[in-house]
Design a protein around this motif. Sequence first.
Motif, PDB file in Angstrom:
ATOM      1  N   VAL A  85      45.460  37.895  33.574  1.00 48.55           N
ATOM      2  CA  VAL A  85      45.973  39.172  34.062  1.00 48.55           C
ATOM      3  C   VAL A  85      45.086  39.713  35.171  1.00 48.55           C
ATOM      4  N   VAL A  86      43.769  39.729  34.933  1.00 49.67           N
ATOM      5  CA  VAL A  86      42.829  40.293  35.904  1.00 49.67           C
ATOM      6  C   VAL A  86      42.804  39.474  37.195  1.00 49.67           C
ATOM      7  N   LEU A  87      42.764  38.162  37.066  1.00 48.61           N
ATOM      8  CA  LEU A  87      42.616  37.313  38.252  1.00 48.61           C
ATOM      9  C   LEU A  87      43.881  37.246  39.096  1.00 48.61           C
ATOM     10  N   ARG A 189      32.067  40.447  41.852  1.00 49.82           N
ATOM     11  CA  ARG A 189      32.501  40.030  43.180  1.00 49.82           C
ATOM     12  C   ARG A 189      33.061  38.617  43.185  1.00 49.82           C
ATOM     13  N   THR A 190      32.881  37.874  42.102  1.00 51.46           N
ATOM     14  CA  THR A 190      33.348  36.491  42.054  1.00 51.46           C
ATOM     15  C   THR A 190      34.242  36.283  40.838  1.00 51.46           C
ATOM     16  N   THR A 191      34.952  35.164  40.843  1.00 47.06           N
ATOM     17  CA  THR A 191      35.789  34.820  39.695  1.00 47.06           C
ATOM     18  C   THR A 191      34.954  34.707  38.434  1.00 47.06           C
ATOM     19  N   THR A 192      33.809  34.088  38.530  1.00 42.91           N
ATOM     20  CA  THR A 192      32.922  33.928  37.373  1.00 42.91           C
ATOM     21  C   THR A 192      32.485  35.282  36.822  1.00 42.91           C
ATOM     22  N   ASP A 193      32.130  36.198  37.728  1.00 42.89           N
ATOM     23  CA  ASP A 193      31.739  37.550  37.299  1.00 42.89           C
ATOM     24  C   ASP A 193      32.827  38.187  36.444  1.00 42.89           C
ATOM     25  N   LYS A 194      34.063  38.109  36.923  1.00 42.91           N
ATOM     26  CA  LYS A 194      35.163  38.782  36.255  1.00 42.91           C
ATOM     27  C   LYS A 194      35.478  38.135  34.908  1.00 42.91           C
ATOM     28  N   ILE A 195      35.414  36.815  34.841  1.00 45.08           N
ATOM     29  CA  ILE A 195      35.667  36.129  33.575  1.00 45.08           C
ATOM     30  C   ILE A 195      34.625  36.526  32.535  1.00 45.08           C
ATOM     31  N   LEU A 196      33.351  36.552  32.925  1.00 38.86           N
ATOM     32  CA  LEU A 196      32.293  36.906  31.988  1.00 38.86           C
ATOM     33  C   LEU A 196      32.409  38.362  31.536  1.00 38.86           C
TER      34      LEU A 196
END
Length: 301
Positions: A85-87, A189-196
């Motif tokens: 959803v977020v990505l 700021r990155t995909t990894t940031d948002k997933i974590l």
Amino acid sequence: MPGPAKSEPFMLSPAQMAQAAEDAAYAKATGKPLKSFLLGLTAGGYIALGFVFFVTSQVGASGLAWSGAARVLGGIVFATGLVLVVLTGAELFTSSTLTLTARASGRITWGQLFGNWCVVYLANFLGAMTMVALVYLAGTWHNAHGRWGAVVLDTSLAKLQHSFLEAFTLGVLCNLLVCLAVWAGYSGRTTTDKILAVTMPIALFVSAGFEHSVANMFMVPLGLLIKGTAGAGFWRDAGIDQAAYADLTWPDFLLHNLAPVTLGNIVGGGVMIGILYWTIFHYVDGSPKRPPAGEQRGPRR
């Protein structure tokens, strides 16, 4: 000779996160309803897929000494739904409760707020029901000799055993964590940031048994469909008694689960996260941010 370009901060500050959340809420509430509807369809489907992952992780875990750890695992894999959803920018009703921040700032009207909520809620329901049909027709509920379907039935029935107050409070706790996850995701700021940022708050709410209205739009209707159509072979293979699920009905789902959980989700996300942080960074700071250039603030009503 120009100096070196300034690099962007590694992450947004809490005040910047609050502003980003409010700007996103404004964009949702003032966007095209058709866009919100289509993005809401995808969100309902993604959350449903998260529950498919959860159910798969729970097959065989019931009654085992490590079932608590299995629930935590289930929460982690369920987070896949909110990550998607977020990505992808999908619109999920539970996180759309944060549009209360834009209303508090006078940037949208009550009509825009409730209009967006209604469109997204309906779209989430239709997206979830689409996944119910696909999972059912695919025969996924027969997996592991029917034990996959048994997990769906047991989970669905458990959701209908709460009193109205319990279901409401579980909804508050759930969306407090969901909106915290989405809010924290604005810092990255990155995909990894948002997933974590998203994963662990979601794992917490799922493993603790808190209640998410959109997730329930998938799980309970699938349980109702299995209960109403499964043949004798399914009940025999799964080792469960159909009569044990007599309380699993549509009226109980709509009145004793979905209604109070939805109200709790609004309070937990919109008020306890959205309005709380709006108060801290907009009202208490005494320095409300100006809307983007060319944007008109809605009337304060």
